[in-house]
Design a protein around this motif. Sequence first.
Motif, mmCIF file in Angstrom:
data_model
loop_
_atom_site.group_PDB
_atom_site.id
_atom_site.type_symbol
_atom_site.label_atom_id
_atom_site.label_comp_id
_atom_site.label_asym_id
_atom_site.label_seq_id
_atom_site.Cartn_x
_atom_site.Cartn_y
_atom_site.Cartn_z
ATOM 1 N N HIS A 66 0.585 -1.295 0.041
ATOM 2 C CA HIS A 66 -0.046 -0.220 0.171
ATOM 3 C C HIS A 66 0.981 1.328 -0.032
ATOM 4 N N THR A 67 2.131 0.915 -0.319
ATOM 5 C CA THR A 67 3.022 2.348 -0.071
ATOM 6 C C THR A 67 3.675 2.467 -1.725
ATOM 7 N N ARG A 68 3.449 3.484 -2.294
ATOM 8 C CA ARG A 68 3.848 3.503 -3.631
ATOM 9 C C ARG A 68 5.403 4.218 -3.730
ATOM 10 N N GLU A 69 5.488 5.143 -2.770
ATOM 11 C CA GLU A 69 6.584 6.058 -2.536
ATOM 12 C C GLU A 69 6.863 6.482 -1.002
ATOM 13 N N GLY A 70 8.095 6.822 -0.690
ATOM 14 C CA GLY A 70 8.261 6.933 0.418
ATOM 15 C C GLY A 70 9.135 6.147 1.601
ATOM 16 N N SER A 71 8.595 5.768 2.846
ATOM 17 C CA SER A 71 9.030 4.944 3.704
ATOM 18 C C SER A 71 8.445 4.183 4.524
ATOM 19 N N ILE A 72 9.064 3.089 5.049
ATOM 20 C CA ILE A 72 8.568 2.362 6.122
ATOM 21 C C ILE A 72 9.333 2.439 7.340
ATOM 22 N N LYS A 73 8.824 3.005 8.442
ATOM 23 C CA LYS A 73 9.569 3.200 9.647
ATOM 24 C C LYS A 73 9.103 2.163 10.979
ATOM 25 N N ILE A 74 10.030 1.497 11.341
ATOM 26 C CA ILE A 74 9.717 0.600 12.585
ATOM 27 C C ILE A 74 10.294 1.085 13.916
ATOM 28 N N SER A 75 9.640 1.538 14.866
ATOM 29 C CA SER A 75 10.182 1.997 16.104
ATOM 30 C C SER A 75 9.522 1.230 17.334
ATOM 31 N N ALA A 76 10.334 1.467 18.607
ATOM 32 C CA ALA A 76 10.085 0.800 19.716
ATOM 33 C C ALA A 76 10.242 1.704 21.061
ATOM 34 N N GLU A 77 9.393 1.444 22.046
ATOM 35 C CA GLU A 77 9.633 2.157 23.204
ATOM 36 C C GLU A 77 9.030 1.528 24.484
ATOM 37 N N SER A 78 9.278 1.847 25.476
ATOM 38 C CA SER A 78 8.473 1.523 26.700
ATOM 39 C C SER A 78 7.175 2.281 27.004
ATOM 40 N N SER A 79 6.534 1.683 27.528
ATOM 41 C CA SER A 79 5.055 2.434 27.722
ATOM 42 C C SER A 79 5.465 3.460 28.919
ATOM 43 N N ALA A 80 4.619 4.445 29.052
ATOM 44 C CA ALA A 80 4.991 5.407 30.307
ATOM 45 C C ALA A 80 4.862 4.631 31.600
ATOM 46 N N ASP A 81 4.008 3.715 31.715
ATOM 47 C CA ASP A 81 3.939 3.095 33.329
ATOM 48 C C ASP A 81 5.180 1.912 33.334
ATOM 49 N N GLY A 82 5.664 1.728 32.168
ATOM 50 C CA GLY A 82 6.893 0.593 31.945
ATOM 51 C C GLY A 82 6.384 -0.831 31.995
ATOM 52 N N ARG A 83 5.053 -1.099 31.887
ATOM 53 C CA ARG A 83 4.372 -2.299 31.939
ATOM 54 C C ARG A 83 4.674 -3.131 30.522
ATOM 55 N N SER A 84 4.629 -2.317 29.571
ATOM 56 C CA SER A 84 4.609 -2.892 28.056
ATOM 57 C C SER A 84 5.571 -2.208 27.279
ATOM 58 N N VAL A 85 5.947 -2.783 26.124
ATOM 59 C CA VAL A 85 6.797 -2.307 25.047
ATOM 60 C C VAL A 85 5.823 -2.191 23.878
ATOM 61 N N ILE A 86 5.864 -1.129 23.317
ATOM 62 C CA ILE A 86 5.122 -0.603 22.262
ATOM 63 C C ILE A 86 5.875 -0.351 20.890
ATOM 64 N N VAL A 87 5.550 -1.277 19.850
ATOM 65 C CA VAL A 87 6.434 -1.357 18.624
ATOM 66 C C VAL A 87 5.482 -0.618 17.634
#
Length: 190
Positions: A66-87
């Motif tokens: 579904h992407t004809r031009e541009g980019s795909i970006k994958i990032s990751a961080e801990s949630s604010a409460d530290g109980r989960s990881v968000i990708v």
Amino acid sequence: RIEYNCLRFDVIRIIIETSEEMLAEVTRHGLTMEFPGAATTPLMAWVDPDKFHEVLVNLVDNSLKHTREGSIKISAESSADGRSVIVRVKDTGSGMTPSALEQVFQKYARRDLDGSAGSSGMSLGLGLYICAEFMRGMGGDIRVEQTALGKGTTIALVMPVEPAGECLPPKEEGKRVVVLGGEQRPDDRP
């Protein structure tokens, strides 16, 4: 029934391996790909590494469709409460219509996310449904955080730091679990 082999694992490691695996295909489509580098601090979550890898591959593959031009970006961080990881998997693709957004994680949703008919006719509409099943089975979640027609989509994967869902620790009496190299494995020593 889906079986899960979960352990405390560095999701950054899975992201890097998956991104490197998909990079040639992304480049072949004329797109760029951004993902965390090897020097990034590990982010430990309770996941089935193989199933999480499958989810990432499916999301990048959908972004390619579904992407004809541009980019795909994958990032990751801990949630604010530290109980989960968000990708997050973010693309600059066609985005989703409101009707596609309503059914995006449903079984047999066969239309393209932007509302157009699928070009190959080979899709069974199971990819994102299976991603949702895997994420929820691991005690996590998947959601569309942002989408706009012609401006792309951001999908968030939320993974617990502690065991949850069907992704429970092994119940082996007398065995400890140790963490080696970012991976949790049963310790067979007495």
